[in-house]
Design an enzyme around this catalytic site. Structure first.
Site, PDB file in Angstrom:
ATOM      1  CD  GLU A  52       4.128 -18.957  47.271  1.00  0.00           C
ATOM      2  OE1 GLU A  52       3.975 -19.653  46.346  1.00  0.00           O
ATOM      3  OE2 GLU A  52       5.020 -18.079  47.655  1.00  0.00           O
ATOM      4  CD  GLU A 375      11.649 -22.493  46.266  1.00  0.00           C
ATOM      5  OE1 GLU A 375      12.258 -21.450  45.349  1.00  0.00           O
ATOM      6  OE2 GLU A 375      10.797 -22.979  45.507  1.00  0.00           O
TER       7      GLU A 375
HETATM    8  O1  AHR Z   1       5.469 -20.556  44.772  1.00  0.00           O
HETATM    9  C1  AHR Z   1       6.061 -18.925  44.503  1.00  0.00           C
HETATM   10  C2  AHR Z   1       7.503 -19.339  44.455  1.00  0.00           C
HETATM   11  O2  AHR Z   1       8.106 -20.416  43.245  1.00  0.00           O
HETATM   12  C3  AHR Z   1       7.754 -20.061  45.873  1.00  0.00           C
HETATM   13  O3  AHR Z   1       7.281 -19.247  47.417  1.00  0.00           O
HETATM   14  C4  AHR Z   1       8.932 -20.585  46.378  1.00  0.00           C
HETATM   15  O4  AHR Z   1       8.747 -21.693  47.112  1.00  0.00           O
HETATM   16  C5  AHR Z   1       8.710 -21.045  44.972  1.00  0.00           C
HETATM   17  O5  AHR Z   1      10.489 -20.337  44.449  1.00  0.00           O
END
Ligand code: AHR
Length: 653
Positions: A52, A375
């Protein structure tokens, strides 16, 4: 396995069989290892990683570029990261790159200060004595026959750290390259670009990479960080986020199409982690897309992981905004997903397959799955997702589709979305849980009763958040290890699992805990990293049963256990977490295994003080250790260390 010291911890109290006999019988837990009538096959790609772009994970992290804002495109701040001296101007007329049009004009008029600029890097630039660095820039002279330009490393004490000169001698935009050698090791060096004679030049895309990158690629990845990922032996790789794929606005969602093609012309995007957490405000956080989808696919190929790209479903991040694309305009988002599959797998004669081929990879990347949305919650998500499903199934029926159960591990949105995902027949449902230790310890049976006939589970983001400060403590890793026995036991329904987030720069993070921390020179693997590695490198191929008193172990007397068979190595691999303060005497009974068991087995012990956290200064506080042990007559009698995670590797003959 190179992470394991082949020494015995002083605190290791592993005892061979006879020694436990003195324990009172009632205190000894008997664990039976049983081959089930029907073995559950473990997905070969079950354990993986989730990349990420948060905490400077891409620019300033895995992407080895050392110059921040190399193209003068940071939104509304074209000079962010630069100190400029002497006459200069940011311009866009007749640019070198149409999608990155800003460049700087430097006029050396002989002022005492000279004319030039200094880049601060990503909280500095990490350089190593005698290592070389490849400088690339684009320039043209302006009514000046030629301009000598000097590139100079400036150490953190202000002294020169190595320099090189290049002559710019064309009034047309031209690419120039040079090699700089660092004269000193410095974690916070900077790069000065200085004009050396009178005249004017335009300069753009000032870039510097270490010569040594992962696989020595020019637009490459930072060696230590890429190697740390490879050492995890991940079999699936989800990217590039997280919330960034949604964007805080639709316009700023991650746009994969902007992340491919010539690197100089990939347009900038904001990174939502720039401003989302005001207490971790990071105004210089943007996405150059230099580490883009081509590089992600290539890295997956390098490390033997299945790529799992995630794209926007047409809803902006629902935490931040109610923005959504009008349903009748959703088609261009659906097309983005279809085009992505074509980019990865299409023939070189297809539009996007050709883009891939032009980037140097005519062979398909063999993409097998795609995530739609991150999400999401509410009724729009299934409605929008359905459009993607219909289009992808029609054109690419072999591609698996990953839906979402929202941001929570349970509750109203979760309870609404799971049945919806079943109705839509997605292949996998992404579940996220950032929860406290108690949750992890009490959820080892979470999947025991999941529906086996519906979509499979992708535990796509999870991490144990220990205490208010959420450090990467050994305790958080131990709770994850205990919980993960439940993922492994339920490998028929849990098909993929990835910890989150992956990376964090110690001077520029927004979120913790994270699996790997780094500054500009060093990196450290957290205790959580080692748990992930222990699972992925001891994944096995089939689930067996570890039973005590007729029950699987998911917290009974603080013990969590799972066991797998590995058909390739012909081994039985038992994982046991003891979460109690006391050590536990156990008798592991292997008598029901038909094959004979070698007397020599391996024990990997992972134990540390609960509050210990590996740091850059002290990276080995929590590291697994390995030793050989003896087994007699198909019984392993031992004591499981207090508050420890253990792997026993038994060889069948
Ligand atoms: O991992 C951090 C954040 O947590 C991500 O971007 C999201 O998918 C989750 O809320």
């Amino acid at each position: 396995m190179n992470i394991l010291k082949k020494s015995i911890l002083a605190s290791c109290t592993l005892l061979s069989c006879g020694l436990v006999a003195s324990q009172a019988q009632s205190n000894v837990m008997e664990i039976q290892i049983l081959q089930p009538k029907k073995e559950i096959a473990i997905q070969p790609n079950m354990w993986g990683i989730f990349f990420e772009d948060i905490n400077f994970a891409a620019d300033g992290g895995l992407y080895a570029e050392m110059v921040k804002n190399r193209s003068f495109e940071f939104i509304n701040s074209p000079l962010m990261g630069w100190i400029v001296y002497g006459p200069n101007e940011i311009r866009t007329e007749q640019p070198c790159f149409d999608r990155n049009p800003h460049y700087i004009r430097l006029s050396n008029q002989g002022l005492r200060s000279g004319t030039g600029l200094v880049n601060e890097g990503f909280r500095g630039m990490g350089v190593v004595k005698d290592e070389t660095y490849r400088v690339v820039f684009y320039a043209r002279t302006v009514e000046t026959p030629e301009m000598k330009v000097q590139f100079e490393l400036m150490n953190s004490d202000g002294n020169n750290g190595g320099r090189v000169e290049i002559m710019v001698n064309s009034s047309n935009w031209t690419k120039y390259e040079a090699i700089l050698t660092a004269s000193r090791t410095d974690e916070k060096a900077r790069l000065r670009v200085n004009t050396r004679n009178l005249g004017t030049i335009d300069v753009d895309h000032i870039s510097m990479f270490p010569s040594k990158t992962w696989k020595n690629r020019e637009n490459g990845l930072r060696l230590d960080l890429a190697q740390a990922l490879a050492d995890l032996s991940p079999k699936v790789f989800r990217f590039p986020g997280g919330c960034i794929i949604e964007g805080n606005t639709l316009e700023t969602r991650y746009n994969w199409k902007n992340s491919v093609g010539p690197v100089e012309n990939r347009p900038i995007n904001e990174n939502r982690w720039n401003y989302t957490f005001q207490h971790r405000f990071t105004p210089d956080y943007f996405q150059t897309y230099g580490l883009g989808f081509f590089e992600f696919f290539q890295f997956c190929e390098d490390i033997g992981a299945d790529a799992l790209p995630v794209v926007s479903c047409g809803l902006a991040c629902q935490y931040e905004s109610k923005e959504k694309v009008a349903f009748e305009d959703l088609n261009c988002y659906v097309q983005d997903a279809l085009d992505l599959i074509e980019f990865a797998n299409g023939p070189v004669t297809s539009t996007w397959g050709k883009v891939r081929a032009d980037m140097g990879h005519p062979e398909a990347f063999n993409l097998k799955m795609i995530g739609i949305g991150n999400e999401q919650w509410g009724e729009d998500f299934p409605k929008y997702l359905n459009e993607f499903i219909v289009a992808i199934r029609a054109k690419y029926p072999e591609i698996k589709i990953v839906g979402s159960s929202g941001p929570q591990s349970d509750g109203k949105d979760f309870d609404y979305l799971w049945p919806e995902m079943k109705r839509l027949k997605v292949d996998l449902v992404d579940e996220h849980y950032y929860r406290d230790p108690n949750w992890f310890l009490s959820n080892a049976r979470r999947y025991d009763n999941y529906d086996r006939k519906g979509p499979k589970v992708f535990a796509g983001e999870y991490a144990c958040h220990d205490g208010r400060d959420k450090h990467n403590t050994f305790y958080s890793a131990l709770c994850e290890a205990a919980f993960m026995t439940g993922l492994e036991r339920n490998a028929d329904v849990v098909h993929l699992a990835t910890y989150a987030p992956l990376f964090a720069h110690i001077d520029a993070w927004q979120w913790r805990p994270d699996m790997i921390w780094y500054d500009n020179l060093r990196s450290v693997k957290s205790a959580n990293y080692y748990v992930q590695q222990l699972y992925s490198t001891h994944a096995g191929t089939h689930v067996w049963d570890a039973i005590s008193n007729g029950k699987t172990l998911a917290g009974e007397e603080g013990i969590y256990a799972s066991v797998v068979r590995d058909s390739k190595s012909n081994q039985i691999i038992l994982k046991v977490a003891n979460t109690q303060k006391e050590k536990k005497a156990v008798k592991i009974n292997l008598s029901s295994i038909k094959a004979s068991i070698s007397n020599q087995a391996t024990h990997i012990l992972f134990k540390s003080e609960l509050g210990n956290e590996n740091t850059l200064e002290n990276p080995n506080l929590a590291v697994p250790v390995q030793q050989q042990i003896e087994i007699a007559n198909k019984v392993l009698a031992t004591e499981i260390n207090s508050e420890s995670f253990n792997i026993y590797i038994l060889n069948m003959n």
